[in-house]
Design a protein around this motif. Structure first.
Motif, PDB file in Angstrom:
ATOM      1  N   VAL A  43       0.825  -1.205   0.000  1.00 43.73           N
ATOM      2  CA  VAL A  43       0.000   0.000   0.000  1.00 43.73           C
ATOM      3  C   VAL A  43       0.862   1.258   0.000  1.00 43.73           C
ATOM      4  N   TYR A  47       0.426   4.391  -2.606  1.00 43.13           N
ATOM      5  CA  TYR A  47       0.193   5.785  -2.212  1.00 43.13           C
ATOM      6  C   TYR A  47       1.314   6.703  -2.687  1.00 43.13           C
ATOM      7  N   ASP A  79      -9.657   0.320  -2.541  1.00 43.19           N
ATOM      8  CA  ASP A  79      -9.028   1.273  -1.613  1.00 43.19           C
ATOM      9  C   ASP A  79      -9.607   2.664  -1.853  1.00 43.19           C
TER      10      ASP A  79
END
Length: 106
Positions: A43, A47, A79
């Motif tokens: 993740v 990002y 997400d």
């Protein structure tokens, strides 16, 4: 440049995010790597790539137009934070939408 190489540079401070964006504007393979990073398992990678693509979308949205479908996939993903970022990026890319790909309902 691979995702691993990209983050090695960023973590070692040998290249700043701004420098990477400047590289991306001149090298499609860097943009390809950042787009691929949106779908990474980590993740943090997703990002970070999203943030850098956001800067690219502000500076040169036409450079991201070839990746329109991938950005739409990221926007529709599970997400919510990444999806919001991808929709923001698509909003910038929509300014150069010459093929009417952008759905205004997004």
């Amino acid at each position: 440049m691979t995702i691993g190489e990209l983050f090695t540079h960023l973590e070692s401070k040998t290249i700043s995010g701004l420098d990477l964006v400047e590289q991306a504007l001149g090298q499609p393979r860097v943009i390809n790597t950042l787009v691929e990073g949106l779908f990474a398992q980590d993740v943090r990678v997703q990002y970070e790539c999203s943030g850098l693509l956001g800067l690219v979308s502000l500076a040169a949205p036409a450079k991201l137009y070839p990746h329109f479908n991938s950005l739409q996939d990221a926007a529709a993903g599970p997400d919510k934070v990444l999806g919001a970022d991808a929709r923001r990026i698509l909003g910038h890319v929509a300014r150069v939408d010459t093929q009417q790909k952008f759905d205004p309902s997004l």
